[in-house]
Scaffold this motif. Structure first.
Motif, PDB file in Angstrom:
ATOM      1  N   GLY A  24      20.472   2.422   6.194  1.00 55.87           N
ATOM      2  CA  GLY A  24      19.562   2.883   5.161  1.00 55.87           C
ATOM      3  C   GLY A  24      19.212   1.799   4.174  1.00 55.87           C
ATOM      4  O   GLY A  24      19.109   2.038   2.965  1.00 55.87           O
ATOM      5  N   ASP A  25      19.000   0.585   4.691  1.00 61.07           N
ATOM      6  CA  ASP A  25      18.709  -0.552   3.818  1.00 61.07           C
ATOM      7  C   ASP A  25      17.766  -1.505   4.544  1.00 61.07           C
ATOM      8  O   ASP A  25      17.587  -1.425   5.767  1.00 61.07           O
ATOM      9  N   LEU A  26      17.166  -2.409   3.787  1.00 63.79           N
ATOM     10  CA  LEU A  26      16.266  -3.385   4.394  1.00 63.79           C
ATOM     11  C   LEU A  26      17.046  -4.339   5.276  1.00 63.79           C
ATOM     12  O   LEU A  26      18.124  -4.816   4.918  1.00 63.79           O
ATOM     13  N   ALA A  27      16.486  -4.644   6.454  1.00 68.64           N
ATOM     14  CA  ALA A  27      17.125  -5.583   7.377  1.00 68.64           C
ATOM     15  C   ALA A  27      16.775  -7.015   7.030  1.00 68.64           C
ATOM     16  O   ALA A  27      17.492  -7.947   7.413  1.00 68.64           O
ATOM     17  N   GLN A  28      15.643  -7.204   6.338  1.00 67.92           N
ATOM     18  CA  GLN A  28      15.227  -8.519   5.870  1.00 67.92           C
ATOM     19  C   GLN A  28      14.650  -8.358   4.469  1.00 67.92           C
ATOM     20  O   GLN A  28      14.289  -7.260   4.053  1.00 67.92           O
ATOM     21  N   GLU A  29      14.551  -9.458   3.755  1.00 72.46           N
ATOM     22  CA  GLU A  29      13.954  -9.409   2.425  1.00 72.46           C
ATOM     23  C   GLU A  29      12.508  -8.940   2.539  1.00 72.46           C
ATOM     24  O   GLU A  29      11.760  -9.400   3.406  1.00 72.46           O
ATOM     25  N   ARG A  30      12.124  -8.037   1.674  1.00 72.09           N
ATOM     26  CA  ARG A  30      10.784  -7.461   1.745  1.00 72.09           C
ATOM     27  C   ARG A  30       9.718  -8.499   1.383  1.00 72.09           C
ATOM     28  O   ARG A  30       9.982  -9.454   0.650  1.00 72.09           O
ATOM     29  N   HIS A  31       8.515  -8.261   1.898  1.00 66.89           N
ATOM     30  CA  HIS A  31       7.359  -9.097   1.566  1.00 66.89           C
ATOM     31  C   HIS A  31       6.349  -8.242   0.833  1.00 66.89           C
ATOM     32  O   HIS A  31       6.112  -7.092   1.210  1.00 66.89           O
ATOM     33  N   LYS A  32       5.748  -8.799  -0.207  1.00 67.44           N
ATOM     34  CA  LYS A  32       4.831  -8.032  -1.048  1.00 67.44           C
ATOM     35  C   LYS A  32       3.525  -8.773  -1.233  1.00 67.44           C
ATOM     36  O   LYS A  32       3.513  -9.994  -1.410  1.00 67.44           O
ATOM     37  N   VAL A  33       2.424  -8.019  -1.187  1.00 69.84           N
ATOM     38  CA  VAL A  33       1.110  -8.542  -1.557  1.00 69.84           C
ATOM     39  C   VAL A  33       0.536  -7.612  -2.625  1.00 69.84           C
ATOM     40  O   VAL A  33       0.944  -6.457  -2.745  1.00 69.84           O
ATOM     41  N   LEU A  34      -0.395  -8.122  -3.409  1.00 68.41           N
ATOM     42  CA  LEU A  34      -0.999  -7.306  -4.452  1.00 68.41           C
ATOM     43  C   LEU A  34      -1.957  -6.296  -3.846  1.00 68.41           C
ATOM     44  O   LEU A  34      -2.685  -6.599  -2.904  1.00 68.41           O
ATOM     45  N   THR A  35      -1.944  -5.096  -4.398  1.00 67.02           N
ATOM     46  CA  THR A  35      -2.919  -4.089  -3.996  1.00 67.02           C
ATOM     47  C   THR A  35      -4.303  -4.533  -4.470  1.00 67.02           C
ATOM     48  O   THR A  35      -4.462  -4.901  -5.639  1.00 67.02           O
ATOM     49  N   PRO A  36      -5.302  -4.533  -3.581  1.00 64.48           N
ATOM     50  CA  PRO A  36      -6.632  -4.985  -4.001  1.00 64.48           C
ATOM     51  C   PRO A  36      -7.252  -4.013  -5.011  1.00 64.48           C
ATOM     52  O   PRO A  36      -6.918  -2.837  -5.040  1.00 64.48           O
ATOM     53  N   HIS A  37      -8.135  -4.541  -5.814  1.00 62.57           N
ATOM     54  CA  HIS A  37      -8.876  -3.710  -6.768  1.00 62.57           C
ATOM     55  C   HIS A  37     -10.359  -4.010  -6.615  1.00 62.57           C
ATOM     56  O   HIS A  37     -10.770  -5.155  -6.780  1.00 62.57           O
ATOM     57  N   PRO A  38     -11.151  -3.002  -6.237  1.00 63.27           N
ATOM     58  CA  PRO A  38     -10.747  -1.610  -6.022  1.00 63.27           C
ATOM     59  C   PRO A  38      -9.902  -1.458  -4.757  1.00 63.27           C
ATOM     60  O   PRO A  38     -10.072  -2.216  -3.796  1.00 63.27           O
ATOM     61  N   ALA A  39      -9.003  -0.472  -4.775  1.00 57.70           N
ATOM     62  CA  ALA A  39      -8.086  -0.241  -3.649  1.00 57.70           C
ATOM     63  C   ALA A  39      -8.758   0.645  -2.618  1.00 57.70           C
ATOM     64  O   ALA A  39      -8.400   1.807  -2.425  1.00 57.70           O
ATOM     65  N   THR A  40      -9.749   0.077  -1.925  1.00 56.65           N
ATOM     66  CA  THR A  40     -10.493   0.814  -0.899  1.00 56.65           C
ATOM     67  C   THR A  40      -9.677   0.913   0.383  1.00 56.65           C
ATOM     68  O   THR A  40      -8.724   0.151   0.579  1.00 56.65           O
ATOM     69  N   PRO A  41     -10.022   1.821   1.282  1.00 56.12           N
ATOM     70  CA  PRO A  41      -9.301   1.907   2.552  1.00 56.12           C
ATOM     71  C   PRO A  41      -9.272   0.582   3.309  1.00 56.12           C
ATOM     72  O   PRO A  41      -8.205   0.159   3.779  1.00 56.12           O
ATOM     73  N   ASP A  42     -10.401  -0.086   3.431  1.00 59.50           N
ATOM     74  CA  ASP A  42     -10.418  -1.353   4.165  1.00 59.50           C
ATOM     75  C   ASP A  42      -9.577  -2.413   3.476  1.00 59.50           C
ATOM     76  O   ASP A  42      -8.844  -3.168   4.134  1.00 59.50           O
ATOM     77  N   GLY A  43      -9.670  -2.487   2.154  1.00 56.06           N
ATOM     78  CA  GLY A  43      -8.903  -3.491   1.430  1.00 56.06           C
ATOM     79  C   GLY A  43      -7.411  -3.269   1.538  1.00 56.06           C
ATOM     80  O   GLY A  43      -6.640  -4.213   1.751  1.00 56.06           O
ATOM     81  N   VAL A  44      -6.970  -2.014   1.403  1.00 59.45           N
ATOM     82  CA  VAL A  44      -5.547  -1.706   1.510  1.00 59.45           C
ATOM     83  C   VAL A  44      -5.053  -1.948   2.940  1.00 59.45           C
ATOM     84  O   VAL A  44      -3.962  -2.491   3.153  1.00 59.45           O
ATOM     85  N   ALA A  45      -5.857  -1.567   3.930  1.00 55.88           N
ATOM     86  CA  ALA A  45      -5.476  -1.802   5.326  1.00 55.88           C
ATOM     87  C   ALA A  45      -5.299  -3.291   5.600  1.00 55.88           C
ATOM     88  O   ALA A  45      -4.383  -3.700   6.326  1.00 55.88           O
ATOM     89  N   ASP A  46      -6.151  -4.116   5.017  1.00 53.98           N
ATOM     90  CA  ASP A  46      -5.993  -5.568   5.162  1.00 53.98           C
ATOM     91  C   ASP A  46      -4.682  -6.043   4.547  1.00 53.98           C
ATOM     92  O   ASP A  46      -3.986  -6.900   5.105  1.00 53.98           O
ATOM     93  N   GLY A  47      -4.331  -5.470   3.384  1.00 51.88           N
ATOM     94  CA  GLY A  47      -3.067  -5.833   2.751  1.00 51.88           C
ATOM     95  C   GLY A  47      -1.868  -5.441   3.588  1.00 51.88           C
ATOM     96  O   GLY A  47      -0.896  -6.201   3.709  1.00 51.88           O
ATOM     97  N   VAL A  48      -1.906  -4.250   4.187  1.00 52.40           N
ATOM     98  CA  VAL A  48      -0.822  -3.818   5.070  1.00 52.40           C
ATOM     99  C   VAL A  48      -0.687  -4.768   6.260  1.00 52.40           C
ATOM    100  O   VAL A  48       0.423  -5.152   6.649  1.00 52.40           O
ATOM    101  N   LYS A  49      -1.807  -5.174   6.828  1.00 53.53           N
ATOM    102  CA  LYS A  49      -1.776  -6.105   7.963  1.00 53.53           C
ATOM    103  C   LYS A  49      -1.142  -7.435   7.552  1.00 53.53           C
ATOM    104  O   LYS A  49      -0.375  -8.032   8.327  1.00 53.53           O
TER     105      LYS A  49
END
Length: 252
Positions: free
Chosen positions: A23-48
């Protein structure tokens, strides 16, 4: 066993492989900023971007900061772009990730499930309410360990205002509140939720849970026990991975 979890928030998109045995992270997490505006395409790009950082090619669990029905359809979008409403988020993310198996769940529900299995809610019966304080206020309600999904208690009206506009950690920063001033707002909010649900336990999650020593002792006059989330701001990632494992029929 490892499954990838991604937690989409109003300010950041963070993810990592999760060890579901611990129940814990197996590796250190990676983070990117949520785009603004947080549109579906922009957020999907961030997830990728987050998945590409790890070269992940397996099942993925994602959280979303709003109501998600049927494990796919977004119904509310308080802290992201309104174009999310009625979007098939599962199809969107799977398509952007090259057809990987994807599950989508409300962000606070994911955090709550993780805390109930691995954290502060473990083995707790009765009514338990997890509240995540961040860009908004997310909620997860459990009765004898069973989730009541998509409660969205951050949008309750409190003294003529939407609660999360007054008591989220973003509101603390926006209004330049001291810990004492913010704790008074949190106390009023918790007292209101307690009046409605009479929980035995409040679990306080979100990024502010790392600083519980600065404010929890200032929250007085609430009958329920109040504790910080043990998984802190990783709970959403862990819960997202748990949801994905369940969808794949794998033991959690």
């Amino acid at each position: 066993m490892q499954i990838f979890g991604v937690d989409i928030g109003g300010s950041g998109i963070k993810g990592a492989p999760v060890d579901l045995d611990k129940g814990d992270l197996a590796q250190e997490r990676h983070k990117v900023l949520t785009p603004h505006p947080a549109t579906p395409d922009g957020v999907a790009d961030g997830v990728k971007q987050v998945l590409d950082h790890f070269g992940w090619t397996g099942p993925v669990g994602l959280t979303f900061p709003g109501v998600v029905t049927g494990g796919a359809t977004v119904r509310t979008a308080a802290n992201v772009d309104k174009s999310w409403i009625d979007t098939d988020a599962r199809a969107l993310f799977s398509g952007r990730l090259g057809g990987l198996p994807v599950t989508v769940v409300n962000d606070a529900d994911a955090a709550g499930v993780a805390e109930m299995q691995f954290g502060a809610g473990r083995d707790r019966r009765g009514t338990v309410v997890l509240l995540t304080f961040g860009t908004g206020i997310g909620s997860a309600v459990f009765v004898d360990g069973v989730l009541v999904p998509n409660t969205e208690l951050g949008h309750l009206e409190l003294n003529g205002h939407e609660a999360e506009k007054r008591a989220s950690s973003k509101a603390k920063d926006d209004h330049d509140l001291s810990w004492e001033q913010w704790a008074r707002r949190v106390r009023k909010y918790l007292a209101h939720v307690e009046m409605l649900f009479s929980p035995e336990l409040f679990i306080i999650g979100g990024g502010v849970s790392r600083k519980a020593d600065k404010f929890l002792h200032l929250v007085e006059g609430v009958k329920a026990e109040i504790v910080p989330a043990q998984l802190q701001n990783n709970a959403g990632i862990v819960g997202a991975a748990m949801h994905a494992a369940q969808a794949q029929g794998r033991p959690q």
